[in-house]
Design a protein around this motif. Structure first.
Motif, mmCIF file in Angstrom:
data_model
loop_
_atom_site.group_PDB
_atom_site.id
_atom_site.type_symbol
_atom_site.label_atom_id
_atom_site.label_comp_id
_atom_site.label_asym_id
_atom_site.label_seq_id
_atom_site.Cartn_x
_atom_site.Cartn_y
_atom_site.Cartn_z
ATOM 1 N N ALA A 1 44.815 40.816 21.244
ATOM 2 C CA ALA A 1 44.972 39.395 21.522
ATOM 3 C C ALA A 1 46.243 38.826 20.903
ATOM 4 O O ALA A 1 46.886 37.932 21.472
ATOM 5 N N ALA A 2 46.640 39.330 19.746
ATOM 6 C CA ALA A 2 47.820 38.807 19.046
ATOM 7 C C ALA A 2 49.126 39.152 19.746
ATOM 8 O O ALA A 2 50.181 38.647 19.363
ATOM 9 N N THR A 3 49.072 39.999 20.763
ATOM 10 C CA THR A 3 50.269 40.270 21.566
ATOM 11 C C THR A 3 50.459 39.247 22.671
ATOM 12 O O THR A 3 51.464 39.279 23.384
ATOM 13 N N GLY A 4 49.487 38.360 22.854
ATOM 14 C CA GLY A 4 49.537 37.379 23.929
ATOM 15 C C GLY A 4 48.867 37.856 25.198
ATOM 16 O O GLY A 4 48.985 37.209 26.239
ATOM 17 N N ALA A 5 48.153 38.963 25.148
ATOM 18 C CA ALA A 5 47.529 39.533 26.341
ATOM 19 C C ALA A 5 46.407 38.644 26.865
ATOM 20 O O ALA A 5 45.729 37.946 26.100
ATOM 21 N N ASP A 6 46.224 38.679 28.175
ATOM 22 C CA ASP A 6 45.067 38.069 28.814
ATOM 23 C C ASP A 6 43.922 39.070 28.688
ATOM 24 O O ASP A 6 43.990 40.174 29.245
ATOM 25 N N LEU A 7 42.890 38.716 27.967
ATOM 26 C CA LEU A 7 41.830 39.669 27.653
ATOM 27 C C LEU A 7 40.940 39.998 28.840
ATOM 28 O O LEU A 7 40.068 40.857 28.734
ATOM 29 N N ARG A 8 41.193 39.376 29.969
ATOM 30 C CA ARG A 8 40.465 39.738 31.182
ATOM 31 C C ARG A 8 41.122 40.905 31.906
ATOM 32 O O ARG A 8 40.483 41.550 32.751
ATOM 33 N N ASP A 9 42.383 41.157 31.628
ATOM 34 C CA ASP A 9 43.136 42.170 32.365
ATOM 35 C C ASP A 9 42.690 43.579 31.997
ATOM 36 O O ASP A 9 42.393 43.862 30.828
ATOM 37 N N PRO A 10 42.679 44.488 32.980
ATOM 38 C CA PRO A 10 42.278 45.869 32.688
ATOM 39 C C PRO A 10 43.094 46.527 31.585
ATOM 40 O O PRO A 10 42.547 47.281 30.777
ATOM 41 N N ASP A 11 44.391 46.252 31.549
ATOM 42 C CA ASP A 11 45.221 46.869 30.504
ATOM 43 C C ASP A 11 44.783 46.407 29.113
ATOM 44 O O ASP A 11 44.753 47.207 28.159
ATOM 45 N N ALA A 12 44.457 45.128 28.990
ATOM 46 C CA ALA A 12 44.004 44.615 27.698
ATOM 47 C C ALA A 12 42.652 45.217 27.328
ATOM 48 O O ALA A 12 42.433 45.605 26.167
ATOM 49 N N LEU A 13 41.756 45.322 28.296
ATOM 50 C CA LEU A 13 40.448 45.924 28.022
ATOM 51 C C LEU A 13 40.585 47.398 27.674
ATOM 52 O O LEU A 13 39.852 47.914 26.815
ATOM 53 N N ASP A 14 41.536 48.087 28.328
ATOM 54 C CA ASP A 14 41.808 49.482 27.958
ATOM 55 C C ASP A 14 42.261 49.571 26.502
ATOM 56 O O ASP A 14 41.830 50.461 25.748
#
Length: 543
Positions: free
Chosen positions: A77-90
């Motif tokens: 999350a601290a990278t600014g990622a959207d936590l819904r995105d598959p890459d973030a969940l990966d």
């Protein structure tokens, strides 16, 4: 296709304080509950303390799996990622696997089973974990444990700008290990509470989150919240079920009285955080998890500045993080993965403010063992001969004293601007007591802020009052004489008023309000050794 993400709103100083409290609040609740996990309900007269032990066994102040897993989410999350995105969940799923392989001190049965099955599966980490979680839930009707709610707070900070996206992210991150609808709903409600607390400074978001749930489940959850507000936290023990865990945490928060602001008696509204966390731990059973859940919301409401400094100093855990590190992860998440214009909170050092050309040191007029200074002093080439530093301004990630990396460093959230401190009296009182504690331990202390012209003399004056009984007017007069040419406290009306409220003239009978740590390793804050003042008995009202 990636989700369209609405950027987080720009937070003012108070909002940033509250965002900083989310992960730290969860961690201190976790560490406070660790010693009492799976024990019976504690008596009301027994004060929980960060003494370590538990299932780890843990060091005093060390947090457990509740915060360890939340850190895995926070690092993404601290990278600014959207936590819904598959890459973030990966990335989150990979972090969970890394934690299980090398950092897990305690793992819930369901979490271990899901992570182990996912590790044997092929494909993307997030999809594999989601599939393993669904398989587990299909085979185990009672799979609505509290293991995703305990780690959900940071998800709210990643989506402060969009409640609907926040709810989607809360469900997606929960489903990696706990796809049951009760788990999803609980995470949505709690994230809604945290989001509103950060943005508005109230607890109203938990109830408001009902509108984010499926329509056919809103009435059920409204009844569950009603029940939590009606019964004490121990009513919901055992609390391994996600619903009971949420109810125990919500009960501890809503049924704990908010103290009146009576500075002369050390009564402050922000103490609601400490009192509510203690109530959560007293509920018994899964104490670290219930207190971690409560701590995330309490930290969002009262801020980093509302968390006792001794708890902030003590808390730590995998993967080698301190309280300051947790604050940094939370603030970067709330800022969409960015530092501010000064590089804070990631930069090794924060810049010296404009107009401060050189460092200075002067001995405190009432205690030469306390050295007063500024930020420029720490950037100079001359070593500073002290054993501990109390910083009243933002600091970088590097050690505060290059010549003494092991010096104790107390970081205080105190903003040098009227109107920007929600817990001003409490923070100044806490900072002065930290100086008193350090001096009681025989340490030579540097007390400083950015310029050394307002926050430093304010806390120094209250310290004078605590250590010698000197009244505010006398202390400020003596400090003004030694800080000639660098005095700006009179321009800060709220800060000056706080000094007078905390260090008024009638205080010659006070004893040290800091109880020394005992042989049992106690690092938890203590209240005055004298009987506590009567506190307001009216319960917190939740709209």
């Amino acid at each position: 296709m990636a989700n369209a993400r609405i950027p987080n709103p720009r937070l003012d100083a108070r909002g940033a304080d509250r965002a900083a409290g989310v992960l730290l609040g969860a961690a201190v609740g976790d560490a406070l509950g660790v010693p009492y996990e799976f024990q019976a309900t504690l008596r009301d007269d027994r004060q929980p303390r960060m003494i370590g032990g538990g299932l780890g066994p843990y060091e005093p102040g060390e947090y457990s799996d509740d915060t360890q897993m939340q850190v895995c989410i926070a690092e993404v999350a601290a990278t600014g990622a959207d936590l819904r995105d598959p890459d973030a969940l990966d990335a989150i799923a990979a972090g969970f696997q890394r934690w299980l392989a090398g950092g897990a001190s305690d793992v819930g049965n369901q979490t271990r089973a899901v992570l182990s099955a996912a590790n044997r599966a092929s494909g993307a980490a997030g999809a594999a974990m989601l599939g393993a979680a669904r398989d587990y839930a299909a085979q185990h009707p009672q799979s609505a444990g509290n293991g995703s709610l305990m780690r959900t707070g940071i998800v709210a900070l990643a989506h402060l700008g969009d409640a609907a996206a926040m709810a989607e992210a809360a469900v997606a991150v929960s489903a990696l290990t706990h796809p049951d609808p009760d788990c999803a709903d609980a995470c949505v409600l709690w994230c809604s509470g945290i989001r509103t607390a950060v943005l508005e400074g109230t607890f109203d978001g938990v109830r408001a989150g009902l509108d984010l749930l499926p329509a056919d489940r809103r009435g059920l959850w409204a009844e569950r919240l009603d029940e939590a507000e009606t019964h004490p936290p121990h009513h919901f023990s055992p609390n391994g079920w996600v619903v009971s865990a949420l109810q125990a945490a919500w009960s501890a928060i809503t049924r704990t009285a908010v103290p009146d602001l009576i500075p002369s008696q050390r009564s402050f509204p922000a103490q609601h955080l400490q009192l509510a966390l203690e109530a959560a731990v007293r509920a018994g059973n899964d104490t670290d998890t219930v207190a971690a859940i409560a701590g995330a919301l309490l930290g969002a409401r009262w801020g980093c500045s509302g968390i006792p400094l001794e708890w902030q100093q003590a808390v730590h855990g995998w993967p080698g993080l301190t309280g300051a590190d947790l604050v940094g992860l939370a603030v970067r998440t709330a800022r969409g993965g960015q530092d501010d214009g000064d590089g804070w909170p990631s930069a090794p050092h924060t810049p010296v403010p404009a107009g401060v050309s050189s460092g200075f040191t002067v001995p405190h007029p009432h205690d030469p063992g306390v050295v007063l200074g500024n930020l420029a002093l720490l950037k100079g080439s001359e070593p500073v001969d002290v054993d501990a530093v109390v910083s009243l301004c933002r600091m970088g990630t590097a050690p505060v004293l290059t010549a003494a990396d092991d010096a104790e460093h107390v970081r205080v959230w105190l903003v040098d601007r009227d109107g920007d401190n929600a817990n001003l009296h409490y923070v100044v009182d806490q900072a002065a007591h930290q100086v008193l504690r350090l001096r009681g331990a025989g340490k030579r202390v540097l007390l400083h802020c950015a310029a050394g012209q307002s926050r430093t003399p304010a806390v120094a004056a209250v310290y004078s009052h605590l250590a010698t009984g000197t009244d505010a007017e006398t202390a400020l007069k003596d400090l003004r004489e030694v800080l000639v040419g660098g005095w700006q406290l009179s321009a800060h009306v709220e800060l000056l008023d706080a000094v007078h409220a905390l260090a008024g003239p009638a205080a010659t009978t006070r004893t040290s309000p800091v109880r020394r740590s005992g042989e049992n390793g106690d690092v938890s804050p203590a209240l005055d050794p004298d009987p506590e003042p009567e506190r307001q008995t009216e319960f917190l009202k939740v709209k």
